[in-house]
Design an enzyme around this catalytic site. Structure first.
Site, short mmCIF file in Angstrom:
data_model
loop_
_atom_site.label_atom_id
_atom_site.label_comp_id
_atom_site.label_asym_id
_atom_site.label_seq_id
_atom_site.Cartn_x
_atom_site.Cartn_y
_atom_site.Cartn_z
N SER A 120 0.90 -1.20 0.03
CA SER A 120 0.13 0.02 0.15
C SER A 120 0.77 1.16 -0.06
O SER A 120 0.33 2.47 -0.16
CB SER A 120 -0.91 0.01 1.13
OG SER A 120 -0.18 -0.16 2.46
N ASN A 191 -4.74 5.86 -1.28
CA ASN A 191 -3.87 5.97 -0.04
C ASN A 191 -3.49 7.63 0.21
O ASN A 191 -3.44 8.26 1.09
CB ASN A 191 -2.89 5.09 0.11
CG ASN A 191 -3.38 3.98 0.61
OD1 ASN A 191 -4.56 3.81 1.13
ND2 ASN A 191 -2.83 2.67 0.76
N1 3HC Z 1 -15.32 -9.37 5.23
C1 3HC Z 1 -16.27 -9.75 4.13
N2 3HC Z 1 -17.45 -9.07 4.33
C2 3HC Z 1 -17.34 -7.93 5.37
C3 3HC Z 1 -16.42 -7.40 5.94
C4 3HC Z 1 -15.27 -8.33 5.99
N3 3HC Z 1 -14.12 -8.05 6.72
N4 3HC Z 1 -16.87 -6.40 6.65
C5 3HC Z 1 -18.26 -6.08 6.31
N5 3HC Z 1 -18.49 -7.00 5.24
C6 3HC Z 1 -19.79 -7.12 4.76
C7 3HC Z 1 -20.95 -7.22 5.59
O1 3HC Z 1 -21.20 -8.90 5.70
C8 3HC Z 1 -22.06 -6.75 4.77
O2 3HC Z 1 -22.55 -7.53 3.77
P1 3HC Z 1 -23.93 -7.68 3.65
O3 3HC Z 1 -24.62 -6.10 3.37
O4 3HC Z 1 -24.26 -8.42 2.17
O5 3HC Z 1 -24.52 -8.28 4.80
C9 3HC Z 1 -21.35 -5.61 4.11
O6 3HC Z 1 -20.17 -5.73 4.04
C10 3HC Z 1 -21.45 -4.47 5.01
O7 3HC Z 1 -21.21 -4.35 6.58
P2 3HC Z 1 -21.89 -3.97 7.72
O8 3HC Z 1 -23.46 -3.95 7.49
O9 3HC Z 1 -21.19 -4.84 8.78
O10 3HC Z 1 -21.20 -2.42 7.80
P3 3HC Z 1 -21.36 -1.36 6.95
O11 3HC Z 1 -22.47 -1.17 5.84
O12 3HC Z 1 -20.98 -0.28 7.67
O13 3HC Z 1 -19.81 -1.79 6.03
C11 3HC Z 1 -17.52 -1.40 5.48
C12 3HC Z 1 -18.89 -1.85 6.47
C13 3HC Z 1 -17.89 -2.21 4.25
C14 3HC Z 1 -16.31 -1.61 6.31
C15 3HC Z 1 -18.01 0.17 5.00
O14 3HC Z 1 -18.03 0.94 6.29
C16 3HC Z 1 -17.06 0.78 4.28
O15 3HC Z 1 -16.84 0.51 3.05
N6 3HC Z 1 -16.13 1.61 5.08
C17 3HC Z 1 -14.91 2.20 4.16
C18 3HC Z 1 -13.63 1.44 4.61
C19 3HC Z 1 -12.54 1.81 3.78
O16 3HC Z 1 -12.34 3.06 3.43
N7 3HC Z 1 -11.73 0.96 3.23
C20 3HC Z 1 -10.24 1.57 2.60
C21 3HC Z 1 -9.28 1.38 3.67
S1 3HC Z 1 -7.60 1.93 2.66
C22 3HC Z 1 -7.12 0.46 2.41
O17 3HC Z 1 -7.66 -0.61 2.65
C23 3HC Z 1 -5.81 0.50 1.80
C24 3HC Z 1 -4.59 0.19 2.47
O18 3HC Z 1 -3.49 0.08 1.67
C25 3HC Z 1 -4.46 0.88 3.76
#
Ligand code: 3HC
Length: 565
Positions: A120, A191
């Site tokens: 990343s 990022n």
């Molecule tokens: N693995 C698999 N599925 C997951 C999961 C995981 N770790 N976390 C959540 N999910 C699924 C849930 O099962 C749910 O699926 P469904 O709707 O089919 O039942 C869906 O995702 C939504 O989850 P929740 O209802 O529990 O919660 P949210 O609606 O709040 O979604 C989230 C959670 C997907 C994490 C959302 O909040 C999100 O997109 N957040 C932003 C995350 C982000 O910005 N990530 C990028 C970070 S930077 C990065 O990764 C780069 C690195 O290099 C630093």
């Protein structure tokens, strides 16, 4: 075009295990490798748990889960990757470990296999240089949680073979992902923008002007992002956030990218976020997202039983409706000619911008001249007559005393009060934001000599009317714009630098970070002029050169041009 049917994934932590899941769900054969049998077993556990949750939610049948698990073999030996068409490395972000793995892989995989890194933050060029065939080395950067977020940044070096890039791009599409192909630059697209925004939020938290929960409410409810910045930093891992900051800062020397002191301290003491059970928040247990140190949800006492809303337009109507529905006695004053003396003694008087677009001289949408009032009376319009909108709101202000808290909702309303109010009258400015998918946010500004009771009363009054509220010091941009506008400006700078196009940057942030709209769609909606003006206000107040609006943003503001066609 080559066929990719068997892939290896090295490193089975959060990201690696998620990547295994993505491949296996798309029908590929996967070899998951980690350093010891125990770590490989842990990887299997992650996959079983994640697919098990999907079964429990009815999103995956038990047969499909068995098929997914059946496509993966687990190992602690790199030599088991000999048959892979593609290997994705997802080990911790340490250059020496990655270079070591890539050098070793060179002697194990087939001549034509592709070697990818999920790094990343580290230089892909430097990783590629450790191999005998750098033309087959590429970045495949997934986003956390990998099974959910659609972005794959495909990172090329100067030496990456076009055919390799094409094959990886096509594979990403086969996986159901959205690939964005870019060159090798610190932080890539997502990022570089996201982590700088998180660092800004952490620095804001350090000031103590606003609470942890309120910063997160600004991101989630105010801007409409899936989670607040401190919650997201805890999800990503504070060590990862710091590493990306370090790399961005080393590459740019921009103070905005430098890791904030608090972030460094949290990493030093091992509070790395959800994965260790403690970061900005404390969690039930390592890996859990259940917060255990949230402040008790107490009702907000002190909501005013009677409120006057002075002004016209959609916001005034919405406030009247919401307050009325909450059981508040509401006096709507929507006529500048109305007698305002009777407002004396009303606990809270909210001032909302006047009729929109009613100034025939300049056509301003922010004009405070009421319909039918002759602008040549030069009483109200600050847009083209250079005088503060003092007539209407000024008259209201003059009829009030210390029993009332005055609440201007925008700058012209606040200016109208200057020199017109009894110093005993408390003024608590607020910013009412457009509704997002998480609700409607009101920011309540605490002025330097502001009375706590008045701030609490305004906060409680808006909370009772169904708004999510936050309280912060009265600084330019408050919390929402102070987080959002520099973030948007960073995106414009990236576009201006030629690194990525507006559409790709928007895809990166929507598909990679779950944004409802990308930065350029946001700017087009808010208006480049408004974003540029907001940045200028913040820069004037703080003297921070990083807040100066990018020349490209100013050009769009001046030319009234949108970024997306
Ligand atoms: N693995 C698999 N599925 C997951 C999961 C995981 N770790 N976390 C959540 N999910 C699924 C849930 O099962 C749910 O699926 P469904 O709707 O089919 O039942 C869906 O995702 C939504 O989850 P929740 O209802 O529990 O919660 P949210 O609606 O709040 O979604 C989230 C959670 C997907 C994490 C959302 O909040 C999100 O997109 N957040 C932003 C995350 C982000 O910005 N990530 C990028 C970070 S930077 C990065 O990764 C780069 C690195 O290099 C630093």
């Amino acid at each position: 075009m080559r066929e990719i049917t068997t892939v290896g994934v090295i490193g089975l932590g959060t990201m690696g295990a998620g990547i295994v899941e993505v491949f296996a769900k798309a029908g590929l054969s996967v070899v998951g490798v980690d350093g010891t049998p125990e770590l490989a077993e842990r990887g299997r556990g992650f996959l079983e748990a994640s697919t098990g949750r999907a079964v429990a939610k009815g999103r995956l049948s038990e047969e499909d889960q068995a098929a997914v698990l059946g496509r993966v073999t687990w190992s602690h030996r790199l030599t088991d990757l000999a048959g892979a068409d593609l290997v994705v490395e997802a080990v911790p972000e340490r250059m020496e470990i990655k270079r070591d793995i890539f050098t070793t892989l060179d002697g194990i995989v087939r001549e034509d296999a592709i070697l990818a890194s999920n790094t990343s933050s580290l230089s892909l060029t430097e990783i590629a240089a450790a191999t005998a065939q750098p033309q087959r080395v590429i970045g495949m950067h997934f986003f956390n949680p990998a099974p959910v977020l659609a972005l794959v940044e495909v990172i090329t070096t100067l030496l990456t073979d076009d055919e390799v890039t094409g094959a990886v791009r096509e594979l990403a599409v086969r996986l159901g992902k959205k690939p964005v192909v870019v060159g090798d630059r610190a932080g890539f697209v997502a990022n570089a923008l996201l982590i700088t925004y998180l660092a800004r939020a952490i620095r804001m938290y350090e000031t103590g002007h606003v609470s942890r929960e309120d910063i997160d409410a600004a991101g989630k409810v105010g801007i409409g992002l899936p989670m607040g910045p401190l919650t997201l930093a805890d999800l990503i891992g504070l060590d990862v956030v710091k590493e990306v900051c370090d790399v961005l800062y080393a590459a740019t020397h921009e103070p905005s990218a430098a890791p904030p002191a608090l972030l460094q301290q949290l990493v030093t003491v091992g509070r790395l976020g959800r994965k260790t059970g403690q970061g900005f928040y404390a969690y039930e247990k390592p890996g859990s997202g259940v917060v255990t140190d949230a402040p008790e949800a107490v009702g907000r006492p002190g909501a005013a039983s009677s409120v006057a809303v002075v002004g016209t337009g959609d916001l005034a109507t919405d406030l009247v409706d919401r307050l009325t529905a909450a059981g508040t006695t509401v006096t709507a004053v929507d006529d500048p000619g109305a007698d305002t003396a009777s407002l004396a003694g009303t606990p809270v008087v909210v001032l909302v911008g006047g009729p929109e677009g009613s100034c025939e001289d300049c056509g301003s949408g922010d004009c405070l001249i009421a319909e039918g009032v002759d602008p040549s009376d030069a009483t109200a319009c600050e847009c083209c007559h250079g005088t503060a909108p003092e007539a209407w709101f000024g008259a209201v202000a003059e009829s009030l005393d210390s029993r009332t808290v005055l609440v201007p909702t925008d700058e012209p309303s606040a200016w109208a009060l200057l020199g017109r109010i009894d110093p005993e009258v408390q003024v608590v400015p607020v910013a009412v934001h457009r509704p997002t998918r998480s609700g409607s946010l009101v920011e309540v500004a605490r002025q330097i000599d502001g009375d706590d009771g008045a701030v609490r009363s305004v906060d409680a009054t808006f909370a009772a009317a169904g708004f999510v509220t936050l309280v912060t010091r009265d600084r330019a941009g408050l919390v929402v714009d102070a987080l959002l506008y520099p973030h948007l400006n960073d995106a414009v700078r990236m576009l201006d630098s030629g690194y990525a196009g507006a559409a790709d940057i928007d895809t990166a942030m929507t598909a990679g970070c779950g944004y409802p709209q990308g930065p350029f769609a946001m700017i087009d909606e808010i208006g480049a002029d408004e974003v540029a003006d907001g940045l200028t206000d913040m820069q004037t107040e703080t003297g921070d050169p990083a807040l100066s609006p990018s020349p490209l943003l100013v050009e769009h503001a001046v030319a009234n041009r949108s970024f997306l066609g």
